[in-house]
Design a protein around this motif. Structure first.
Motif, PDB file in Angstrom:
ATOM      1  N   UNK D   3       0.797  -1.119   0.256  1.00  0.00           N
ATOM      2  CA  UNK D   3       0.095  -0.020   0.065  1.00  0.00           C
ATOM      3  C   UNK D   3       1.076   1.246   0.004  1.00  0.00           C
ATOM      4  N   UNK D   4       2.152   1.239   0.124  1.00  0.00           N
ATOM      5  CA  UNK D   4       3.094   2.478   0.113  1.00  0.00           C
ATOM      6  C   UNK D   4       2.564   3.446  -1.152  1.00  0.00           C
ATOM      7  N   UNK D  13      -0.221  14.234   3.464  1.00  0.00           N
ATOM      8  CA  UNK D  13       0.668  13.087   3.854  1.00  0.00           C
ATOM      9  C   UNK D  13       0.317  12.521   5.126  1.00  0.00           C
ATOM     10  N   UNK D  14       0.587  10.924   5.533  1.00  0.00           N
ATOM     11  CA  UNK D  14       0.316  10.425   6.800  1.00  0.00           C
ATOM     12  C   UNK D  14       1.030  11.132   8.018  1.00  0.00           C
ATOM     13  N   UNK D  19       6.571   4.852   4.584  1.00  0.00           N
ATOM     14  CA  UNK D  19       7.124   3.393   4.629  1.00  0.00           C
ATOM     15  C   UNK D  19       6.921   2.646   5.548  1.00  0.00           C
ATOM     16  N   UNK D  20       7.266   3.270   6.853  1.00  0.00           N
ATOM     17  CA  UNK D  20       6.926   2.278   8.212  1.00  0.00           C
ATOM     18  C   UNK D  20       5.434   1.879   8.240  1.00  0.00           C
ATOM     19  N   UNK D  21       4.696   2.994   7.982  1.00  0.00           N
ATOM     20  CA  UNK D  21       3.098   2.697   8.067  1.00  0.00           C
ATOM     21  C   UNK D  21       2.847   1.779   7.053  1.00  0.00           C
ATOM     22  N   UNK D 131       8.018   4.780  15.614  1.00  0.00           N
ATOM     23  CA  UNK D 131       7.902   6.028  14.597  1.00  0.00           C
ATOM     24  C   UNK D 131       6.762   6.731  15.046  1.00  0.00           C
ATOM     25  N   UNK D 132       5.673   6.445  15.457  1.00  0.00           N
ATOM     26  CA  UNK D 132       4.643   7.264  16.174  1.00  0.00           C
ATOM     27  C   UNK D 132       5.170   7.909  17.465  1.00  0.00           C
ATOM     28  N   UNK D 133       5.903   7.031  18.207  1.00  0.00           N
ATOM     29  CA  UNK D 133       6.464   8.063  19.575  1.00  0.00           C
ATOM     30  C   UNK D 133       7.435   9.165  19.317  1.00  0.00           C
TER      31      UNK D 133
END
Lengths: 139, 139, 139, 139
Positions: D3-4, D13-14, D19-21, D131-133
């Motif tokens: 899905x990237x 953008x997210x 890429x991580x998502x 990545x979220x943190x």
């Protein structure tokens, strides 16, 4: 018709009070249905641009409630962390959806009804969290 | 609590009789919950080897009912073929699950209750098929 | 990474060619993910009012593909009618979603990519329908 | 196909590294498919009585991964708590499923492959949590 009767016919009893567990599962499946209808009704409103966040929160709530309802409905050899995190995810989604629906409750009746259902589900999840914590402290 | 009230608050009315539609959605979500519990209860039985087909049919029914409940719950600009095929898939899964659960109804009470719920859902789906066909012939 | 390898490790082989079956399941799960992203991206567009039908068709496609991917992924003692109707429902949803996304492909790249994925899934479903029909005529 | 690319075509953008998502969403949907097949293959084994816990953990993992894949796939106006709790629930289910599948990896190849997929999904979820943190601390 709710799941309490069928839950009570399991060969081994659930790990928590079946009435509290059944109430939570029943509210989860009802909440998934209400949020499906509310997200769709929001899409049909003339002010759809103002309803985007509501659609989005309702869609998340559908998925989190469906997931929790299924995982909690399985009481054979459950993994406690999987159960409690699914319940926490459902609680978070119900709160986020309720808060957004409440903002539109005055002008969209489906949002008012959906917010009420999300709050019912939130309370049922809270009651199950308490019952699970109590069960653990007794164990 | 069922979805009829919230369905009736949509900005545009559903394409079929809201009472018939709501009854079908309500039975779909209840059936998904019952089949989740029955599949899991079957796994906990001593004779699990004899219950494999029942587990399998119930799991399919969970998925087909969840799918149909969601797709039918969306009444904004629906695609008629998507609606009718989701309903047909739900009907097929309810029948297959009911037939298998009925074979175990005498010795497993959860199978008896689940079979009854699958038949209720089957009837509600049949009624909605009839209402949809009638709506088309009027249109 | 696709499911063909794990499908081939089942104690009994699937009822149809594992490569065709695996390709269909892989496309179903990918299509569910693409349509989730496309529906959400449509909601974020400035012209969201023009994207309502696209959101709606994509949401249906998510549910129908998820349902079909799960039901087809189960090859233990399958009910042929449940399998074929789930596949038909998935095909219908993929077509409806592809048609709508194609209408927006020129101005929304996510719709172009989503339409391509829906068509890939449609072709994989068609191939599985053919393989199932061929299996029945041989049996 | 992942899905990237489609995630990168969103109008906004997210909130995290795409890429991580995307890697996390891709692993979630693959993991749901693998666990569906593994649960079903376990049901077809002669020693199904010994596989009950594995069936159960895999079914939970299917639901938690499907839920997380959908909620994370939606990046329009996300509720951070809903996103993080869905991710935590997915992580817990992947770990529980991986641990149980690993116990059967020597005698059931589908369990070995499924355990590997659950661990891949677990790592992708861990990376997204990080990545979220990191995103929050920067904000």
């Amino acid at each position: 018709m709710g799941v309490e009767a069928i839950l009570r016919t399991r060969p081994r009893p659930p790990t928590v009070d079946p009435a509290v567990l059944a109430a939570c599962i029943d509210e989860c499946v009802a909440c998934a249905a209400f949020c499906t209808v509310c997200a769709d009704a929001c899409l049909a409103e003339d002010d759809v641009g103002a309803m985007v966040r509501c659609v989005r929160r309702c869609l998340d709530c559908v998925d989190a409630c469906t997931d929790a309802g299924r995982i909690l409905g399985r009481q054979t050899d459950p993994d406690p962390t999987t159960q409690s995190t699914a319940l926490a995810a459902c609680l978070a989604a119900c709160r986020a959806s309720a808060e957004e629906c409440e903002r539109h409750a005055d002008h969209h009746e489906h949002c008012r009804l959906c917010a009420e259902q999300c709050r019912r589900c939130e309370r049922a999840c809270d009651a199950l969290v308490a019952a699970m914590d109590s069960g653990e402290s007794e164990a």
